[in-house]
Enzyme design. Structure first.
Site, PDB file in Angstrom:
ATOM      1  N   GLU A 124      -4.190  26.421 -14.824  1.00 41.13           N
ATOM      2  CA  GLU A 124      -5.319  26.531 -14.010  1.00 41.13           C
ATOM      3  C   GLU A 124      -5.734  24.852 -14.463  1.00 41.13           C
ATOM      4  OE1 GLU A 124      -3.303  29.142 -16.066  1.00 41.13           O
ATOM      5  OE2 GLU A 124      -4.831  31.003 -15.192  1.00 41.13           O
TER       6      GLU A 124
ATOM      7  N   PHE B   4      -8.147  43.130 -23.311  1.00 39.55           N
ATOM      8  CA  PHE B   4      -7.190  42.290 -23.168  1.00 39.55           C
ATOM      9  C   PHE B   4      -8.219  41.270 -22.318  1.00 39.55           C
ATOM     10  CE2 PHE B   4      -4.233  41.698 -19.948  1.00 39.55           C
ATOM     11  CZ  PHE B   4      -3.130  40.785 -20.567  1.00 39.55           C
ATOM     12  N   GLN B   5      -7.782  40.130 -23.401  1.00 38.98           N
ATOM     13  CA  GLN B   5      -8.079  38.565 -21.919  1.00 38.98           C
ATOM     14  C   GLN B   5      -9.459  39.015 -22.175  1.00 38.98           C
ATOM     15  OE1 GLN B   5      -5.686  38.780 -17.816  1.00 38.98           O
ATOM     16  NE2 GLN B   5      -4.275  38.002 -19.358  1.00 38.98           N
TER      17      GLN B   5
ATOM     18  N   LYS C 279     -15.976  42.058 -14.746  1.00 43.49           N
ATOM     19  CA  LYS C 279     -15.433  42.515 -13.045  1.00 43.49           C
ATOM     20  C   LYS C 279     -16.429  43.375 -12.526  1.00 43.49           C
ATOM     21  CE  LYS C 279     -11.013  44.370 -12.152  1.00 43.49           C
ATOM     22  NZ  LYS C 279      -9.304  44.963 -12.790  1.00 43.49           N
TER      23      LYS C 279
ATOM     24  N   MET D  22       1.272   3.250 -23.984  1.00 42.21           N
ATOM     25  CA  MET D  22      -0.295   2.641 -24.473  1.00 42.21           C
ATOM     26  C   MET D  22      -0.334   3.317 -25.409  1.00 42.21           C
ATOM     27  SD  MET D  22      -2.715   0.837 -23.927  1.00 42.21           S
ATOM     28  CE  MET D  22      -3.020   0.879 -22.560  1.00 42.21           C
TER      29      MET D  22
END
Lengths: 567, 183
Positions: free
Chosen positions: A54, A116-117, A166, A480
């Site tokens: 993501e 959940f999640q 949802k 760097m």
């Protein structure tokens, strides 16, 4: 208009289409399955790019937005899907990039229960977004989504998060698109104050050594032509921040180069020699200013910005010009007297010559036959890419070499992580840039470190068959940081050496053509092969391990205290 | 560098979930402690008013308030020092009835502090006093010494500016007008 009864998911997709969206970067998951199911029916109107992580979706959306000027859109699931977008959202906030991130969320009755999640996306993203809103009812969708696009793209652009429960995806509503184009608590661009415009013009008319600092605000405000008219009328030399690069072509007479830590000698030195400093759509980042209490103390400062909170934040402004550059620049230009500053502009030549002799020539035309230098690879690729190419970089030495030695002919040609300095930005941003400007050549410069942070997006390049030219400047170091260790930490190379995989073989595993080059005499031919190849190509340039980016203004040092070569 | 002093930040916002967090994170980033906080509906339906006090340098408070003001759902944010404000806090003091009634000069004490009795039963008495911090604090200290205080609570500051500023309704009307003129 009759309102149709449709699901929340469909309402979301229709609103996206109504807002002009045609491309989404995303990754499905449990709480967005209804949305993805609906997307199946809209795949002819909404192209979905399936990324591999993501974070990649957010950077791709950024790359897309930066080259196209449109708002990038990200679609992810709840929980880890959402938390994986945080870096990209923060990056977009720092670099004023318009993106809308739509995250799934657990059904609203479960909110707050550690389902959940489930994660508090709004709480987490409020500090790094322009606006974050949770949609719990299908009826809110048309309003919230249109509002998201209005906020992301107007004023000083930035990221917006829509957290989409949802049950609101599944529930139905009587839908009609309603465009949001006003919010009473939000004024995207104030009307310019005539007194400020006059005061700015008066200072510039009285200036004998004016210097303009061009930031990304000029590009975001589509004011490149207005900028040139302004500079030309009063004959003002100008320099860019990293994000402001390509607002002026590289070979433009009044373009004197880049500001900042690895910027050009002239602009940095002249900052402390000019009599009027004209900042345009830039925010005086510490990488630009160095030490603030010795920065441009001799100069009167004019600061053009659309964001009032930026004016005076780091450098006090003698004359603020608060407004949209597309309006304020021409308004001030009208009040300017034509001027000629031949001697002042000519004074940059000595700095340019000095930088060329001490830094540039060694980087792009090294004597003898030392290992490949980063700068020469960048310049050769830039020359071979031709006009109109887009430069995408990762972060670190590859980035500074990329922006220094690439040459720009048109605006919106640089995609890089400026404010946040996100390693791993480059590859996914290049994917988005290609989607946003399919007709343009996209050249990515990345390092062996940064590439491995989002390497999995090679899968996206493969699946989408994207024509991106990827150049890995492989020095087997986190270059760097190694440079700082060499200069400031007695060459104690703590955790900066990299044992690397065979990048060319990795690319080939993804079906991407690839070649590794370490000898100078092969470089031109390898670059020619890359550009001749149909589709994606990964060129691994084995460059000197201890390469350095010069000039360098050390962090926190006065902007004229510039290191030019190895001490 | 300026001296730190107490500033009162007044914010008008839309009444949206999560607004308080949007405001407080800006203080957090700058390591500013919020001394008092009061949030309530304003005179206009749907608009909430925040009154926040904090010790800060002037330069700092100026930057912080600009960053608050630019949030999308904030209508207006500004800051003042005490000289520009009429301000007030309210305090409640819960005392033991038995011990309070044994106290000499209860009437005089209540009059002197301009306090009032809100509740009285056989167990406890609840006094209320409004005023500046020093005034509510003085009563707290005196009661603590004399009868002891069972519970004490003080509200955040509420404040109104003394200067002639346009009322919020006028400001809103001007904003609406401007937005409608430039669609």
């Amino acid at each position: 208009m009759d309102k149709e009864l449709i699901t929340g998911s469909e309402a979301l997709l229709r609103t996206l289409i109504a807002e002009g969206v045609d491309t989404l970067f995303g990754y499905p998951g449990g709480q967005v399955i209804p949305l993805y199911d609906c997307l199946y029916d809209y795949s002819d109107r909404l192209k979905h790019i399936l990324v591999r992580h993501e974070q990649g979706a957010t950077h791709a959306a950024q790359g897309y937005a930066r080259v196209s000027g449109k708002t990038g859109v990200v679609l992810v699931t709840s929980g880890p899907g959402a938390t994986n977008t945080i870096t990209g959202i923060a990056d977009a906030m720092m670099d004023s990039t318009p993106i809308v991130v739509i995250s799934g969320q657990v059904p609203s009755p479960l909110l707050g229960s550690d389902a959940f999640q489930e994660i508090d996306v709004i709480g987490i993203t409020q500090p790094i977004t322009k606006w974050a809103y949770q949609v719990r009812k299908p009826q809110e969708i048309a309003w919230a989504v249109s509002r998201a696009f209005y906020i992301a793209s107007t004023g000083r652009p930035g990221p917006v998060v829509i957290d989409f429960a949802k049950d609101a995806q599944i529930g139905t509503l009587h839908y009609a698109y309603e465009r949001v184009s006003r919010i009473r608590s939000y004024q995207p661009a104030p009307d310019a104050d005539p007194a400020q415009l006059e005061a700015a013009a008066e200072l510039i008319n009285g200036a004998s050594r004016p210097l303009a600092l061009v930031g990304q605000g000029v590009i975001l405000g589509s004011a490149e032509r207005e900028l040139r008219a302004f500079l030309e009328k009063a004959d003002i030399p100008a320099a860019s921040t990293v994000l402001g690069l390509s607002a002026m072509p590289s070979d433009y007479r009044l373009n004197k180069g880049m500001l900042g830590m690895h910027g050009n000698l002239g602009p940095n030195r002249k900052t402390n020699a000019c009599d009027v400093l004209i900042a345009i759509g830039m925010r005086f980042d510490d990488r630009v200013t160095g030490r603030l209490d010795t920065y441009a103390r001799q100069a009167k400062v004019i600061h053009f910005d659309i964001d009032l909170s930026e004016i005076g934040k780091n450098v006090p402004a003698d004359v603020p010009v608060w407004g949209h550059v597309k309006q304020t620049l021409p308004a001030v230009t009208r009040l300017l007297r034509p001027a000629v500053h031949t001697q002042w502009i000519g004074s940059f030549e000595a700095d340019e010559r000095e930088e060329y002799e001490k830094v540039v020539v060694r980087e792009i035309h090294p004597l003898g036959d030392p290992p490949l230098r980063m700068g020469e690879v960048v310049r050769k690729v830039s020359d071979a890419a031709g006009a109109g190419a887009v430069l995408v970089t990762d972060v670190g030495q590859n980035q500074m070499m990329g922006v220094r030695y690439f040459r720009y002919t048109r605006t919106r040609s640089v995609v890089t992580s400026g404010g946040l300095g996100t390693m791993g930005f480059g590859l996914p941003a290049a994917i988005g840039a290609k989607e946003g400007a399919p007709e343009r050549r996209v050249c990515l410069f990345t390092g062996d470190g940064g590439l491995q942070m989002t390497l999995q997006e090679l899968g996206t390049v493969m699946q989408e068959n994207l024509d991106i030219k990827m150049i890995v400047l492989n020095n087997h170091y986190l270059g760097m940081v190694r440079q700082w260790q060499e200069l400031f930490f007695e060459r104690r190379y703590s955790a900066t050496t990299m044992a690397n995989p065979d990048f060319a073989a990795l690319a080939r595993a993804y079906g991407i053509r690839s070649r590794s080059v370490s000898r100078r005499e092969e470089l031109d031919e390898a670059i020619a092969e890359m550009f001749a190849a149909d589709g994606a190509y990964l060129l691994v340039a084995e460059v000197e391990t201890h390469g350095m980016v010069y000039p360098m203004v050390p962090a926190g040092a006065t902007v004229t205290k510039i290191i030019m070569e190895k001490p | 560098m300026d001296k730190k002093q107490l500033y009162t930040v007044i914010i008008f916002s839309e009444n949206i979930v999560g607004l308080l967090n949007q405001v407080t994170i800006i203080f957090t980033r700058r390591q500013l402690n919020i001394e008092t906080l009061s949030v309530s509906p304003s005179a206009i339906r749907g608009i909430h008013k925040f009154t926040i006090t904090t010790f800060a340098e002037r330069d700092m408070i100026d930057k912080v308030v600009k960053q608050i003001d630019k949030r999308v759902d904030i209508l207006k944010a500004y800051y003042n020092t005490d000289e520009d404000l009429v301000h007030q806090e309210i305090a409640l003091y819960k005392l033991s009835s038995e011990r309070f009634l044994r106290l000499q000069g209860v009437e005089e004490l209540i009059r002197r502090y301009n306090a009032r009795v809100l509740e009285m039963n056989e167990d406890c008495i609840v006094l209320e006093k409004s005023g500046h911090y020093e005034e509510t604090q003085a009563l707290f200290l005196e009661l603590s010494r004399s009868t002891g205080v069972l519970q004490f609570i003080r509200s955040g500051r509420i404040a109104i500016t003394k200067s002639k500023v346009e009322p919020l309704s006028d400001m809103l009307a001007a904003m609406e007008k401007k937005i409608n003129e430039n669609p």
